[in-house]
Design an enzyme around this catalytic site. Structure first.
Site, mmCIF file in Angstrom:
data_model
loop_
_atom_site.group_PDB
_atom_site.id
_atom_site.type_symbol
_atom_site.label_atom_id
_atom_site.label_comp_id
_atom_site.label_asym_id
_atom_site.label_seq_id
_atom_site.Cartn_x
_atom_site.Cartn_y
_atom_site.Cartn_z
ATOM 1 N N PRO A 9 0.789 -1.232 0.000
ATOM 2 C CA PRO A 9 0.000 0.000 0.000
ATOM 3 C C PRO A 9 0.822 1.284 0.000
ATOM 4 O O PRO A 9 1.815 1.392 0.715
ATOM 5 C CB PRO A 9 -0.829 -0.105 1.292
ATOM 6 C CG PRO A 9 -0.197 -1.191 2.095
ATOM 7 C CD PRO A 9 0.477 -2.102 1.125
ATOM 8 N N ASN A 10 0.363 2.209 -0.842
ATOM 9 C CA ASN A 10 0.896 3.578 -0.934
ATOM 10 C C ASN A 10 2.230 3.696 -1.664
ATOM 11 O O ASN A 10 2.706 4.807 -1.879
ATOM 12 C CB ASN A 10 1.003 4.243 0.456
ATOM 13 C CG ASN A 10 -0.347 4.326 1.135
ATOM 14 O OD1 ASN A 10 -1.299 4.795 0.534
ATOM 15 N ND2 ASN A 10 -0.462 3.836 2.358
ATOM 16 N N ARG A 17 5.329 12.915 -1.413
ATOM 17 C CA ARG A 17 5.532 13.509 -0.076
ATOM 18 C C ARG A 17 6.669 12.787 0.626
ATOM 19 O O ARG A 17 7.111 11.731 0.197
ATOM 20 C CB ARG A 17 4.257 13.380 0.764
ATOM 21 C CG ARG A 17 3.255 14.486 0.472
ATOM 22 C CD ARG A 17 1.971 14.275 1.220
ATOM 23 N NE ARG A 17 2.174 14.048 2.649
ATOM 24 C CZ ARG A 17 1.224 13.644 3.474
ATOM 25 N NH1 ARG A 17 0.020 13.413 3.018
ATOM 26 N NH2 ARG A 17 1.467 13.463 4.748
ATOM 27 N N TYR A 22 11.648 8.898 1.942
ATOM 28 C CA TYR A 22 11.573 7.944 0.831
ATOM 29 C C TYR A 22 12.322 8.389 -0.420
ATOM 30 O O TYR A 22 12.316 7.681 -1.430
ATOM 31 C CB TYR A 22 10.102 7.681 0.468
ATOM 32 C CG TYR A 22 9.318 7.068 1.613
ATOM 33 C CD1 TYR A 22 9.635 5.804 2.086
ATOM 34 C CD2 TYR A 22 8.281 7.765 2.228
ATOM 35 C CE1 TYR A 22 8.938 5.243 3.144
ATOM 36 C CE2 TYR A 22 7.574 7.210 3.288
ATOM 37 C CZ TYR A 22 7.909 5.951 3.740
ATOM 38 O OH TYR A 22 7.228 5.394 4.786
ATOM 39 N N ASN A 73 8.145 -5.572 -1.300
ATOM 40 C CA ASN A 73 8.085 -4.478 -0.330
ATOM 41 C C ASN A 73 6.628 -4.418 0.129
ATOM 42 O O ASN A 73 5.788 -3.791 -0.525
ATOM 43 C CB ASN A 73 8.509 -3.153 -0.946
ATOM 44 C CG ASN A 73 8.491 -2.023 0.075
ATOM 45 O OD1 ASN A 73 7.971 -2.183 1.180
ATOM 46 N ND2 ASN A 73 9.054 -0.889 -0.292
ATOM 47 N N ALA A 76 3.349 -1.017 4.680
ATOM 48 C CA ALA A 76 2.863 -1.099 6.062
ATOM 49 C C ALA A 76 2.483 -2.526 6.462
ATOM 50 O O ALA A 76 2.541 -2.876 7.652
ATOM 51 C CB ALA A 76 1.675 -0.163 6.245
ATOM 52 N N GLU A 97 13.145 -9.180 0.785
ATOM 53 C CA GLU A 97 12.357 -8.056 1.310
ATOM 54 C C GLU A 97 13.130 -6.762 1.034
ATOM 55 O O GLU A 97 14.334 -6.692 1.306
ATOM 56 C CB GLU A 97 12.213 -8.261 2.828
ATOM 57 C CG GLU A 97 11.555 -7.141 3.572
ATOM 58 C CD GLU A 97 11.654 -7.351 5.097
ATOM 59 O OE1 GLU A 97 12.573 -8.048 5.579
ATOM 60 O OE2 GLU A 97 10.797 -6.786 5.795
ATOM 61 N N HIS A 99 13.003 -2.470 1.529
ATOM 62 C CA HIS A 99 12.407 -1.242 2.050
ATOM 63 C C HIS A 99 13.210 -0.055 1.545
ATOM 64 O O HIS A 99 14.445 -0.075 1.604
ATOM 65 C CB HIS A 99 12.367 -1.236 3.584
ATOM 66 C CG HIS A 99 11.486 -2.321 4.100
ATOM 67 N ND1 HIS A 99 10.121 -2.261 3.962
ATOM 68 C CD2 HIS A 99 11.778 -3.499 4.671
ATOM 69 C CE1 HIS A 99 9.603 -3.367 4.460
ATOM 70 N NE2 HIS A 99 10.574 -4.145 4.894
ATOM 71 N N ARG A 106 13.618 4.026 12.330
ATOM 72 C CA ARG A 106 12.308 4.673 12.407
ATOM 73 C C ARG A 106 11.535 4.235 13.666
ATOM 74 O O ARG A 106 12.125 3.729 14.599
ATOM 75 C CB ARG A 106 11.549 4.419 11.104
ATOM 76 C CG ARG A 106 12.323 5.000 9.891
ATOM 77 C CD ARG A 106 11.568 4.870 8.603
ATOM 78 N NE ARG A 106 10.325 5.651 8.637
ATOM 79 C CZ ARG A 106 9.364 5.530 7.719
ATOM 80 N NH1 ARG A 106 9.506 4.675 6.724
ATOM 81 N NH2 ARG A 106 8.273 6.260 7.815
HETATM 82 O O1 CA2 Z 1 10.627 2.014 3.499
HETATM 83 C C1 CA2 Z 1 9.770 1.322 2.924
HETATM 84 O O2 CA2 Z 1 9.903 0.900 1.782
HETATM 85 C C2 CA2 Z 1 8.439 1.037 3.625
HETATM 86 O O3 CA2 Z 1 8.043 -0.286 3.271
HETATM 87 C C3 CA2 Z 1 7.442 2.065 3.089
HETATM 88 C C4 CA2 Z 1 6.078 2.022 3.752
HETATM 89 C C5 CA2 Z 1 6.195 1.993 5.278
HETATM 90 O O4 CA2 Z 1 4.918 1.786 5.856
HETATM 91 C C6 CA2 Z 1 7.165 0.924 5.773
HETATM 92 O O5 CA2 Z 1 7.265 0.994 7.179
HETATM 93 C C7 CA2 Z 1 8.534 1.098 5.146
HETATM 94 C C8 CA2 Z 1 5.226 3.233 3.289
HETATM 95 C C9 CA2 Z 1 4.959 3.225 1.789
HETATM 96 C C10 CA2 Z 1 4.848 4.553 1.124
HETATM 97 O O6 CA2 Z 1 4.318 5.593 1.923
HETATM 98 C C11 CA2 Z 1 4.242 6.869 1.416
HETATM 99 C C12 CA2 Z 1 4.065 7.885 2.343
HETATM 100 C C13 CA2 Z 1 3.989 9.194 1.925
HETATM 101 C C14 CA2 Z 1 4.057 9.509 0.584
HETATM 102 C C15 CA2 Z 1 4.221 8.498 -0.344
HETATM 103 C C16 CA2 Z 1 4.307 7.181 0.070
#
Ligand code: CA2
Length: 148
Positions: A9-10, A17, A22, A73, A76, A97, A99, A106
């Site tokens: 997700p996301n 952002r 990221y 990946n 969340a 895996e 990230h 974090r």
């Molecule tokens: O660092 C990573 O790749 C994560 O898997 C990214 C996830 C996070 O929940 C993991 O703990 C670590 C979040 C995905 C993307 O989130 C965004 C947030 C804001 C703007 C764009 C994407």
């Protein structure tokens, strides 16, 4: 060789952002990196992104007999999904895996990775380049275990 790259997700919102966490590269940049890696390494890469846990589980199940390895990946779902862990264990394919951020630095709630328990390697904190590293690792492993 065929590699399935799964994103949770996301991840499709990358670049819009939190560039401090990221990086500034977009999801499209990630897709381009995967296409370039496939061409350079002469392998087949299929990418799938979903915001839905069950859809990711379905894709992991369907990978059996279709792919030689998985790069995942789970975003969340990394920190919550025993269903993804069980699916990875069930298919038994080599999985890496990835990230984008360094989750070790974090929040406490990101310190557990269920999916990682079924993976032979974890790459974190290398930005989208971590996906290329994961693919090269799986390719090396595949070549070194061929015929065994
Ligand atoms: O660092 C990573 O790749 C994560 O898997 C990214 C996830 C996070 O929940 C993991 O703990 C670590 C979040 C995905 C993307 O989130 C965004 C947030 C804001 C703007 C764009 C994407």
């Amino acid at each position: 060789m065929r590699i399935l790259v799964l994103n949770g997700p996301n991840i499709n919102l990358l670049g819009i952002r939190e560039p401090d966490v990221y990086g500034s590269e977009s999801f499209q940049d990630l897709l381009t990196l995967l296409e370039n890696t496939a061409r350079e390494e002469n392998i087949e890469i299929v990418q799938y992104q979903s915001n839905h846990e069950g859809c990711l589980v379905d894709r992991i199940q369907e990978a059996l007999g279709q792919f030689d390895g998985i790069v995942i990946n789970p975003a969340a779902y990394t920190h919550t999904s025993i269903a993804i862990l069980d699916a990875l264990k069930a298919v038994g394919l080599p999985a890496v895996e990835v990230h984008i951020s360094d989750v070790r630095r974090r929040e406490d709630f990101r310190q557990i990775s269920y999916a990682g328990m079924a993976c032979c390697k974890t790459i974190m904190g290398h930005g989208i380049e971590g996906y290329r590293e994961a693919i090269l690792y799986l390719k090396d492993r595949h070549n070194n275990t061929a015929g065994r």
